[in-house]
Design a protein around this motif. Sequence first.
Motif, PDB file in Angstrom:
ATOM      1  N   LEU A 137      58.949  48.336  37.422  1.00 31.15           N
ATOM      2  CA  LEU A 137      59.628  49.256  36.511  1.00 31.15           C
ATOM      3  C   LEU A 137      61.031  49.574  36.999  1.00 31.15           C
ATOM      4  O   LEU A 137      62.007  49.488  36.222  1.00 31.15           O
ATOM      5  CB  LEU A 137      58.803  50.538  36.391  1.00 31.15           C
ATOM      6  N   GLU A 138      61.163  49.947  38.256  1.00 28.21           N
ATOM      7  CA  GLU A 138      62.467  50.313  38.812  1.00 28.21           C
ATOM      8  C   GLU A 138      63.428  49.132  38.768  1.00 28.21           C
ATOM      9  O   GLU A 138      64.623  49.293  38.469  1.00 28.21           O
ATOM     10  CB  GLU A 138      62.298  50.801  40.260  1.00 28.21           C
ATOM     11  N   GLU A 139      62.925  47.950  39.060  1.00 18.25           N
ATOM     12  CA  GLU A 139      63.793  46.774  39.051  1.00 18.25           C
ATOM     13  C   GLU A 139      64.252  46.425  37.632  1.00 18.25           C
ATOM     14  O   GLU A 139      65.393  45.992  37.436  1.00 18.25           O
ATOM     15  CB  GLU A 139      63.059  45.601  39.690  1.00 18.25           C
ATOM     16  N   GLU A 140      63.381  46.636  36.655  1.00 14.96           N
ATOM     17  CA  GLU A 140      63.770  46.379  35.267  1.00 14.96           C
ATOM     18  C   GLU A 140      64.840  47.365  34.811  1.00 14.96           C
ATOM     19  O   GLU A 140      65.775  47.003  34.086  1.00 14.96           O
ATOM     20  CB  GLU A 140      62.547  46.470  34.353  1.00 14.96           C
ATOM     21  N   ILE A 141      64.721  48.613  35.239  1.00 17.54           N
ATOM     22  CA  ILE A 141      65.678  49.644  34.833  1.00 17.54           C
ATOM     23  C   ILE A 141      67.028  49.443  35.508  1.00 17.54           C
ATOM     24  O   ILE A 141      68.079  49.501  34.860  1.00 17.54           O
ATOM     25  CB  ILE A 141      65.127  51.048  35.146  1.00 17.54           C
ATOM     26  N   TRP A 142      67.004  49.223  36.823  1.00 20.76           N
ATOM     27  CA  TRP A 142      68.242  49.230  37.593  1.00 20.76           C
ATOM     28  C   TRP A 142      68.825  47.843  37.856  1.00 20.76           C
ATOM     29  O   TRP A 142      69.955  47.731  38.325  1.00 20.76           O
ATOM     30  CB  TRP A 142      68.016  49.950  38.928  1.00 20.76           C
ATOM     31  N   GLY A 143      68.038  46.792  37.593  1.00 17.38           N
ATOM     32  CA  GLY A 143      68.561  45.442  37.742  1.00 17.38           C
ATOM     33  C   GLY A 143      68.826  45.026  39.173  1.00 17.38           C
ATOM     34  O   GLY A 143      69.715  44.195  39.433  1.00 17.38           O
ATOM     35  N   GLU A 144      68.081  45.597  40.113  1.00 18.81           N
ATOM     36  CA  GLU A 144      68.236  45.234  41.524  1.00 18.81           C
ATOM     37  C   GLU A 144      66.896  45.393  42.239  1.00 18.81           C
ATOM     38  O   GLU A 144      65.988  46.075  41.744  1.00 18.81           O
ATOM     39  CB  GLU A 144      69.297  46.109  42.205  1.00 18.81           C
ATOM     40  N   SER A 145      66.782  44.757  43.390  1.00 21.82           N
ATOM     41  CA  SER A 145      65.521  44.768  44.125  1.00 21.82           C
ATOM     42  C   SER A 145      65.146  46.173  44.594  1.00 21.82           C
ATOM     43  O   SER A 145      65.998  46.924  45.082  1.00 21.82           O
ATOM     44  CB  SER A 145      65.613  43.841  45.340  1.00 21.82           C
ATOM     45  N   VAL A 176      55.853  52.594  32.320  1.00 24.90           N
ATOM     46  CA  VAL A 176      57.123  52.779  31.608  1.00 24.90           C
ATOM     47  C   VAL A 176      57.935  53.953  32.169  1.00 24.90           C
ATOM     48  O   VAL A 176      59.104  54.123  31.835  1.00 24.90           O
ATOM     49  CB  VAL A 176      56.882  52.992  30.099  1.00 24.90           C
ATOM     50  N   SER A 177      57.318  54.773  33.009  1.00 19.13           N
ATOM     51  CA  SER A 177      58.009  55.881  33.660  1.00 19.13           C
ATOM     52  C   SER A 177      57.227  56.232  34.913  1.00 19.13           C
ATOM     53  O   SER A 177      55.996  56.113  34.932  1.00 19.13           O
ATOM     54  CB  SER A 177      58.084  57.092  32.725  1.00 19.13           C
ATOM     55  N   SER A 196      62.395  57.701  36.852  1.00 18.43           N
ATOM     56  CA  SER A 196      63.013  56.666  36.017  1.00 18.43           C
ATOM     57  C   SER A 196      62.110  56.313  34.834  1.00 18.43           C
ATOM     58  O   SER A 196      60.888  56.223  34.977  1.00 18.43           O
ATOM     59  CB  SER A 196      63.288  55.413  36.849  1.00 18.43           C
ATOM     60  N   THR A 197      62.729  56.081  33.676  1.00 24.43           N
ATOM     61  CA  THR A 197      61.995  55.755  32.458  1.00 24.43           C
ATOM     62  C   THR A 197      62.692  54.613  31.736  1.00 24.43           C
ATOM     63  O   THR A 197      63.925  54.603  31.620  1.00 24.43           O
ATOM     64  CB  THR A 197      61.925  56.977  31.514  1.00 24.43           C
ATOM     65  N   LEU A 198      61.915  53.650  31.251  1.00 26.26           N
ATOM     66  CA  LEU A 198      62.496  52.581  30.448  1.00 26.26           C
ATOM     67  C   LEU A 198      63.193  53.171  29.225  1.00 26.26           C
ATOM     68  O   LEU A 198      62.704  54.136  28.624  1.00 26.26           O
ATOM     69  CB  LEU A 198      61.403  51.602  30.008  1.00 26.26           C
TER      70      LEU A 198
END
Length: 266
Positions: A137-145, A176-177, A196-198
């Motif tokens: 989830l975090e990687e999808e939101i922030w675009g980093e490892s 999703v969060s 964090s939430t999508l």
Amino acid sequence: MNKEQLIALFNKEQRIDQTIAGFRREEEGGMIRQVSLTGGEGYVTYSALTNETVQHAINEQLSYFEQLDQRFEWKLYDYDQPANLKDKLLEHGFTIGDPEGLLVMQLTEGDFMLSCEIPSSIIRITDEAGINDIVSLEEEIWGESHRELGEELIRNLKNDPDSLFIYAAYEDGKAVSAAWMYLHDGTSFGSLWGGSTLSEYRNKGLYTSLLAVRAQAAWENGFRLLTVDASPMSLPILKKRGFDLLAYSYPCVSPSKEERKEIAFE
């Protein structure tokens, strides 16, 4: 408690006396530092310096952590002394991060957070598979490892499962969060992290529900103060939910060896 009393308690319990799993607490010359025992970065969590001692103290910390081959973060609060401490750290090559609001909520009987109904989609995470869902989830939101975050949560959940409360909201089997909380034994505080939430699931009350479920867990375990480092985006939401702004903090990351050499030759 008023603002000054809350800051004094926060300093004592969350900065000066704090012990952190996986770190060695050291006190020297008005400084409290946490040395990583697991190969991660260290921290300076507290300093009480003057205009006469600040230069030496900064050089001491840089030399000490360099000998350990360990980067470190100096957590600076805007009320820390001397008043030009941030400028001094900048002169020594520290990277100064964006300010975060130090917010504290005093939980009392009848608070909205304690009576808020938690949706069934929010569950407590107690295993590695759930943490891996949060990392994705975090990687999808922030675009980093976020591999290191996952490793830290897995390690802390294994070593001290009673102090770490991790929650995620699921939709169609997907996280999703997510948010988590540490209850700091021997203190008055629970510290809140994540949130964090999508994007497609925002503005549906998940952030507030994740706040509430953690507040209820803190209350049930005898903790009456919640603290969080808030970004500009989450700060107004948290204030609306009863949190008070005590100060602003700055993550100040030490320079690398190469960066220090460049500064020395300037």
